[in-house]
Scaffold this motif. Structure first.
Motif, PDB file in Angstrom:
ATOM      1  N   GLN A   1      -0.036   5.849   5.011  1.00 29.24           N
ATOM      2  CA  GLN A   1      -0.223   7.154   4.377  1.00 29.24           C
ATOM      3  C   GLN A   1       1.064   7.975   4.407  1.00 29.24           C
ATOM      4  O   GLN A   1       1.394   8.672   3.443  1.00 29.24           O
ATOM      5  N   ARG A   2       1.815   7.877   5.515  1.00 32.47           N
ATOM      6  CA  ARG A   2       3.087   8.596   5.581  1.00 32.47           C
ATOM      7  C   ARG A   2       4.055   8.067   4.519  1.00 32.47           C
ATOM      8  O   ARG A   2       4.814   8.837   3.917  1.00 32.47           O
ATOM      9  N   MET A   3       4.033   6.760   4.311  1.00 29.49           N
ATOM     10  CA  MET A   3       4.899   6.182   3.279  1.00 29.49           C
ATOM     11  C   MET A   3       4.483   6.649   1.890  1.00 29.49           C
ATOM     12  O   MET A   3       5.329   6.972   1.048  1.00 29.49           O
ATOM     13  N   LEU A   4       3.171   6.707   1.650  1.00 31.16           N
ATOM     14  CA  LEU A   4       2.687   7.183   0.359  1.00 31.16           C
ATOM     15  C   LEU A   4       3.073   8.641   0.129  1.00 31.16           C
ATOM     16  O   LEU A   4       3.499   9.027  -0.966  1.00 31.16           O
ATOM     17  N   ASP A   5       2.928   9.461   1.170  1.00 32.44           N
ATOM     18  CA  ASP A   5       3.298  10.876   1.044  1.00 32.44           C
ATOM     19  C   ASP A   5       4.795  11.026   0.783  1.00 32.44           C
ATOM     20  O   ASP A   5       5.224  11.872  -0.007  1.00 32.44           O
TER      21      ASP A   5
ATOM     22  N   ARG B   1      15.049   7.407  -1.377  1.00 31.23           N
ATOM     23  CA  ARG B   1      14.864   8.759  -0.822  1.00 31.23           C
ATOM     24  C   ARG B   1      13.664   8.805   0.115  1.00 31.23           C
ATOM     25  O   ARG B   1      13.692   9.494   1.138  1.00 31.23           O
ATOM     26  N   ALA B   2      12.598   8.089  -0.231  1.00 29.41           N
ATOM     27  CA  ALA B   2      11.416   8.070   0.629  1.00 29.41           C
ATOM     28  C   ALA B   2      11.745   7.447   1.981  1.00 29.41           C
ATOM     29  O   ALA B   2      11.348   7.968   3.036  1.00 29.41           O
ATOM     30  N   ALA B   3      12.486   6.333   1.971  1.00 28.07           N
ATOM     31  CA  ALA B   3      12.872   5.688   3.230  1.00 28.07           C
ATOM     32  C   ALA B   3      13.752   6.607   4.052  1.00 28.07           C
ATOM     33  O   ALA B   3      13.597   6.727   5.282  1.00 28.07           O
ATOM     34  N   LEU B   4      14.675   7.300   3.384  1.00 26.37           N
ATOM     35  CA  LEU B   4      15.573   8.215   4.076  1.00 26.37           C
ATOM     36  C   LEU B   4      14.805   9.357   4.723  1.00 26.37           C
ATOM     37  O   LEU B   4      15.082   9.751   5.857  1.00 26.37           O
ATOM     38  N   SER B   5      13.810   9.886   4.023  1.00 27.92           N
ATOM     39  CA  SER B   5      13.034  11.004   4.573  1.00 27.92           C
ATOM     40  C   SER B   5      12.238  10.603   5.807  1.00 27.92           C
ATOM     41  O   SER B   5      11.931  11.441   6.651  1.00 27.92           O
ATOM     42  N   LEU B   6      11.904   9.318   5.918  1.00 23.60           N
ATOM     43  CA  LEU B   6      11.160   8.824   7.076  1.00 23.60           C
ATOM     44  C   LEU B   6      12.082   8.305   8.166  1.00 23.60           C
ATOM     45  O   LEU B   6      11.617   7.900   9.234  1.00 23.60           O
ATOM     46  N   GLY B   7      13.397   8.284   7.900  1.00 29.92           N
ATOM     47  CA  GLY B   7      14.321   7.731   8.873  1.00 29.92           C
ATOM     48  C   GLY B   7      14.180   6.233   9.028  1.00 29.92           C
ATOM     49  O   GLY B   7      14.456   5.664  10.078  1.00 29.92           O
ATOM     50  N   MET B   8      13.758   5.559   7.946  1.00 30.58           N
ATOM     51  CA  MET B   8      13.478   4.127   7.989  1.00 30.58           C
ATOM     52  C   MET B   8      14.510   3.394   7.130  1.00 30.58           C
ATOM     53  O   MET B   8      14.808   3.826   6.021  1.00 30.58           O
ATOM     54  N   PRO B   9      15.090   2.292   7.648  1.00 31.16           N
ATOM     55  CA  PRO B   9      15.995   1.506   6.803  1.00 31.16           C
ATOM     56  C   PRO B   9      15.291   1.082   5.514  1.00 31.16           C
ATOM     57  O   PRO B   9      14.107   0.739   5.531  1.00 31.16           O
ATOM     58  N   ARG B  10      16.053   1.075   4.397  1.00 30.50           N
ATOM     59  CA  ARG B  10      15.417   0.808   3.106  1.00 30.50           C
ATOM     60  C   ARG B  10      14.777  -0.572   3.052  1.00 30.50           C
ATOM     61  O   ARG B  10      13.682  -0.741   2.526  1.00 30.50           O
ATOM     62  N   ARG B  11      15.452  -1.574   3.629  1.00 34.00           N
ATOM     63  CA  ARG B  11      14.872  -2.918   3.548  1.00 34.00           C
ATOM     64  C   ARG B  11      13.579  -3.008   4.359  1.00 34.00           C
ATOM     65  O   ARG B  11      12.658  -3.734   3.992  1.00 34.00           O
ATOM     66  N   THR B  12      13.509  -2.251   5.457  1.00 29.32           N
ATOM     67  CA  THR B  12      12.263  -2.211   6.225  1.00 29.32           C
ATOM     68  C   THR B  12      11.173  -1.523   5.415  1.00 29.32           C
ATOM     69  O   THR B  12      10.015  -1.957   5.389  1.00 29.32           O
TER      70      THR B  12
END
Length: 609
Positions: free
Chosen positions: A568-572, A583-594
């Motif tokens: 749900q956090r990824m969807l938001d 941008r979504a990965a960056l906002s979550l502090g998650m590497p893009r490939r992950t």
């Protein structure tokens, strides 16, 4: 390299003697595969795509060898035939002549180039596995730290150290059959292996580590192991690796792994704690010498406490005097430090002894030294060099014997480079520097600090006995990032004690609204109904992300609440970034490939699909 291929369809799970199906474990230095063998028949091995066991080994011939499995009255007979290979086949380290057969038993090694084959009874088929390099392992560990910081997922890192030199061909089969996917393992050195446990629970990790220890013992391999847990033992790859390595070097008790709920490790055991222990040891050594000390660290980490420790451990009998340089004008700092004579300026109705003179024979603590005005930096430098002071309005200098301890949360070297701090003063103050890590990197200290603050606050308020902190509340205290460090922790505990009128401090007495905002590790779905009410705040609805991007009405259900919350956090995040994955990965502090791999894992359709 090994390529996975279907060997045979006619696998008999019972076997000729009821001993169960046999499997062949194919091992190269960096990859492993376990495949079922037929009850009777032959299986070719080589580099050719026609071989059921295909080896991408430059030392293997296209059609290198043939495994023969035959049934006897007592069980199965195993033979290996060399098909005229260029580099030969070895059984028990004995060469097999081209065209000849050699018998072997389950568990005995067949060597083809850099690849080893080993037949085993009752071993399940295992998909292609790799023994990763430490470099790749560390990269994955960094990815897991970033992911856990944004999702709240916990994971574990294990280090296994063999007590004697053991061939990797003896160790790898144990790792392959004991450590399932998606966990991965790597080689750190000739006798060191490391395991990354992901998407699992502490109980499962404990069970797997106990099984691994038992399997190693049964295989005649003596080993020590240690387990580091995120976030208890650290929030960075370096901290976790240090913690696991330290546990292997200094095992406690039987060396069995402890769960995160097993209590807080002492400073001496912990990788993070070991860092603080080194700082305390340096402080002790510095205290015995007459050298100036510069203490570095974020606001609230306890720089003043360490400064008092340096003074207490020193042989100086004078007073400990502190001055906070932040927010004071140059004239006020000068008056505070050097004192003044009567009539030196308007309002100086009497003589005043300065802090430096008051601390004669003792220690002067200059907090926030980076905030000191430039003109005062020059005067302080002259005092340190001459060991004399001149009070404001005086005409005669006075001798001075003090030790200077300075502290700052600024990067003084960077300040020197931009000419905001005098380089010569920096060198004078930096006799020895002590850098205190932030509290978020000293997770192991939190339980002890919480216990101390609860007892102190209870004693000050006359409350006996002090309330206890529930495990749920402690979990929140351990997960929070603590931007205000120890000072913030103390304030949180004092506030909780004021609000709590019962025998326990529960999560509802913590500032969960702020903690949830500043630490994405919190998952509101994990809270009970009352606590949800406390932390509830306006946010996006469950189908907020469906307003943009692809159709999300048919997402597969997820039973694991943490995975559901992460999805749900990824969807938001996707909705907030107009379905831009980067941008979504960056906002979550998650590497893009992950992030992209998680889209597939959770069944989230990618925008281009």
């Amino acid at each position: 390299m090994i390529t996975q291929t279907t060997i045979m369809d006619d696998v008999d799970d019972s076997g000729p003697t009821g001993s169960g199906v046999m499997h062949v474990l194919v091992m190269s230095p960096d990859a492993f595969l376990s495949l079922p063998l037929p009850a009777t028949g032959t299986v070719d091995v080589g580099r050719s795509s026609k071989c059921p066991i295909r080896l991408e080994d430059p030392l293997a011939s296209r059609e290198h060898a043939r495994l023969h499995v035959s049934s006897t009255g007592e069980g199965s007979a195993l033979h290996i035939e060399d098909l005229g290979s260029a580099n030969g086949t070895r059984v028990r380290d004995t060469p097999v002549s081209p065209g000849d057969f050699a018998s072997f038993l389950p568990g005995e090694a067949i060597t083809i180039g850099s690849t080893v084959l080993m037949v085993q009874h009752n071993r399940p088929a295992v998909g292609l596995r790799r023994l990763w390099s430490h470099g790749y392992f560390e990269s994955r560990l960094e990815d897991e730290c970033a992911r856990a910081a944004s999702t709240g997922a916990a994971f574990a890192l294990a280090r296994v150290r063999l007590l004697a030199n053991t061939p990797w061909t003896n160790v790898v089969p144990v790792l392959v059959r004991t450590i399932p996917l998606p966990h991965l393992f790597a080689s750190y050195g000739p006798r060191d292996y490391e395991i990354l446990f992901v998407e699992t629970t502490p109980e499962d990790v404990m069970k797997l580590m106990e099984e691994l220890a038992e399997d190693l013992r049964k295989s005649g391999i003596e080993a020590r192991h240690g387990v580091a847990w995120y976030p208890r033992d650290g929030r960075s790859a370096d901290a976790l690796l240090s913690r696991a390595n330290n546990l292997v070097k200094h095992p406690s008790g039987t060396g069995r792994p402890r769960t995160p709920a097993g209590g807080s490790p002492t400073d001496a055991e912990s990788g993070n704690g070991a860092g603080m222990e080194r700082i305390r040891e340096l402080a002790k050594r510095a205290a015995g010498a007459n050298i100036n000390v510069l203490i570095l660290g974020e606001t609230g980490v306890g720089k003043d406490v360490l400064a008092k420790t340096v003074h207490r451990l020193s042989a100086r009998k004078g007073a400990f005097v502190a001055l906070n340089c932040a927010g004071l004008s140059a004239s006020l700092i000068e008056s505070e430090l050097f004192g003044h004579e009567r009539g030196a300026f308007t309002g100086a109705i009497g003589t005043r002894v300065g802090l430096l003179e008051a601390a004669n024979g003792g220690t002067v603590f200059l907090d926030e030294i980076g905030e000191m005005p430039p003109e005062m930096q020059a005067k302080l430098l002259r005092t340190i060099e001459t060991r004399e002071i001149l009070p404001v309005g005086a005409v005669k200098t006075r001798s001075l014997d003090v030790r200077f301890v300075a502290a700052t949360n600024r990067d003084l070297e960077a300040e020197v480079l931009r000419s905001a701090f005098r380089q010569d003063l920096f060198f004078r103050l930096n006799g020895i520097s002590l850098a205190i890590p932030p509290l978020r990197e000293r997770i192991n200290e939190i339980p002890t600090l919480v216990d101390t603050f609860v007892k102190e606050a209870s004693q000050e308020s006359g409350r006996e006995p002090p309330p206890s902190v529930t495990p749920d509340a402690m979990d929140y205290l351990l997960a929070y990032a603590w931007p205000g460090n120890i000072r913030e922790l103390k304030n949180v505990i004092e506030r909780a004690l004021v609000l709590c009128d019962g025998p326990e401090i529960t999560p509802e007495y913590l500032p969960l609204d702020k903690m949830r905002t500043l630490s994405p590790a919190f998952n509101v779905d994990d809270l009970d109904t009352d606590t949800k009410r406390v932390v509830a705040s306006p946010g996006t609805t469950d189908n907020a992300a469906s307003k943009l991007g692809p159709d999300l009405d048919h997402l597969p259900p997820l039973r694991d609440p943490r995975k559901a919350a992460e999805r749900q956090r990824m969807l938001d995040a996707l909705a907030a970034s107009a379905w831009n994955q980067t941008r979504a990965a960056l906002s979550l502090g998650m590497p893009r490939r992950t992030f992209v791999s998680k889209l597939e894992l959770y069944g989230i359709p990618r925008p281009q699909k």
